[in-house]
Design an enzyme around this catalytic site. Structure first.
Site, short mmCIF file in Angstrom:
data_model
loop_
_atom_site.label_atom_id
_atom_site.label_comp_id
_atom_site.label_asym_id
_atom_site.label_seq_id
_atom_site.Cartn_x
_atom_site.Cartn_y
_atom_site.Cartn_z
N GLU A 156 1.38 -12.70 12.85
CA GLU A 156 1.88 -11.53 13.56
C GLU A 156 1.74 -10.34 12.61
O GLU A 156 2.19 -10.39 11.46
CB GLU A 156 3.34 -11.72 13.96
N ASN B 43 -10.77 -3.30 -5.71
CA ASN B 43 -10.08 -2.28 -6.51
C ASN B 43 -10.81 -1.92 -7.79
O ASN B 43 -10.48 -0.92 -8.45
CB ASN B 43 -8.66 -2.73 -6.85
N ASP C 255 0.83 -1.21 0.00
CA ASP C 255 0.00 0.00 0.00
C ASP C 255 0.87 1.26 0.00
O ASP C 255 2.01 1.24 0.48
CB ASP C 255 -0.90 -0.02 1.23
#
Length: 239
Positions: free
Chosen positions: A199, A60, A12
């Site tokens: 994580e 998108n 991103d």
């Protein structure tokens, strides 16, 4: 020390990186190609077995037609131009995503890259294009429902493990480390099924500025984390 077999990245920040430099958003996507190749190189060096990257989501399609057209053309061209290099590095390309709406030329290049790198065994690059986590789970549930209706599976046999066999890439391990660049702190519907105990790391760097050194820093932080997978340790002394 925890080891990250499977790293997933939401790439991103391309558009914001470009706009901050007075450039159109598409230039951020161009810059992201070099970042991707550098991170792939770093992942191989670090011993990562699977690298999943979010190239284009099912959401998108809400972007402008101009940006969508650029992303489709650019994804197709990147896959074609880079597959020789990826093969030389021993990278096996697999594709996760839906065919509907995705340009046929992009599908052809993805499938060609899969065939061309099928015998590579250094690392797997899971290229997620026209992908959405909820859609993947829905598609898996639909295929499982068809098998139940055909009598291949009995309803009482349905378990999380069985449903997992219907996901797009059922042989890949669960995600260990989930990274999102660009400063936002959300998963954006990426690998929901595969990330139950991942994580999470959210970094401020936009994707074009993220490189193999950034990846190594994330892996070093990951190595210091204690992963319990639902278990617990009583730290009270004497008990």
């Amino acid at each position: 020390m925890a080891e990250a077999r499977h790293v997933a990245i939401v790439m991103d920040g391309n558009g914001r990186w470009a706009n901050a430099r007075g450039l159109p958003r598409t230039e951020g996507h161009r810059a992201g190609e070099d970042a991707l190749m550098d991170v792939i190189s770093g992942a191989i060096e670090a011993g990562v077995e699977v690298l999943s990257v979010y190239a284009f989501s099912t959401e998108n399609w809400r972007r402008s037609p101009r940006e969508i057209a650029f992303l489709m053309n650019y994804s197709r061209d990147v896959i074609r131009r880079r597959r020789e290099e990826l093969r030389s590095w021993g990278v096996k390309v697999v594709w996760s995503g839906r065919q509907p709406r995705l340009w046929r030329s992009v599908i052809n290049e993805l499938q060609a890259a899969e065939r061309y790198t099928a015998d590579c065994d250094t690392m797997i690059l899971n290229f997620c294009c026209n992908y959405g986590g909820r859609n993947e789970i829905a598609d898996a549930a639909m295929e499982l429902a068809y098998d139940v209706r055909r009598g291949v599976v009995e309803p009482h046999q349905v378990t999380p493990e069985l449903l997992g066999r219907y996901m797009y890439q059922p042989d890949l391990p669960d995600v260990d480390l989930f990274i999102r660049t660009g400063g936002e702190q959300r998963t954006s519907n990426f690998l929901l099924w595969e990330s139950p105990y991942a994580e999470m790391m959210f970094v401020d760097e936009p994707w074009p500025d993220f490189d193999q050194h950034s990846l190594r820093a994330c892996l070093d932080r990951f190595a210091g984390r204690e992963r319990r997978f639902g278990g617990a340790v009583d730290a009270v002394a004497g008990e």
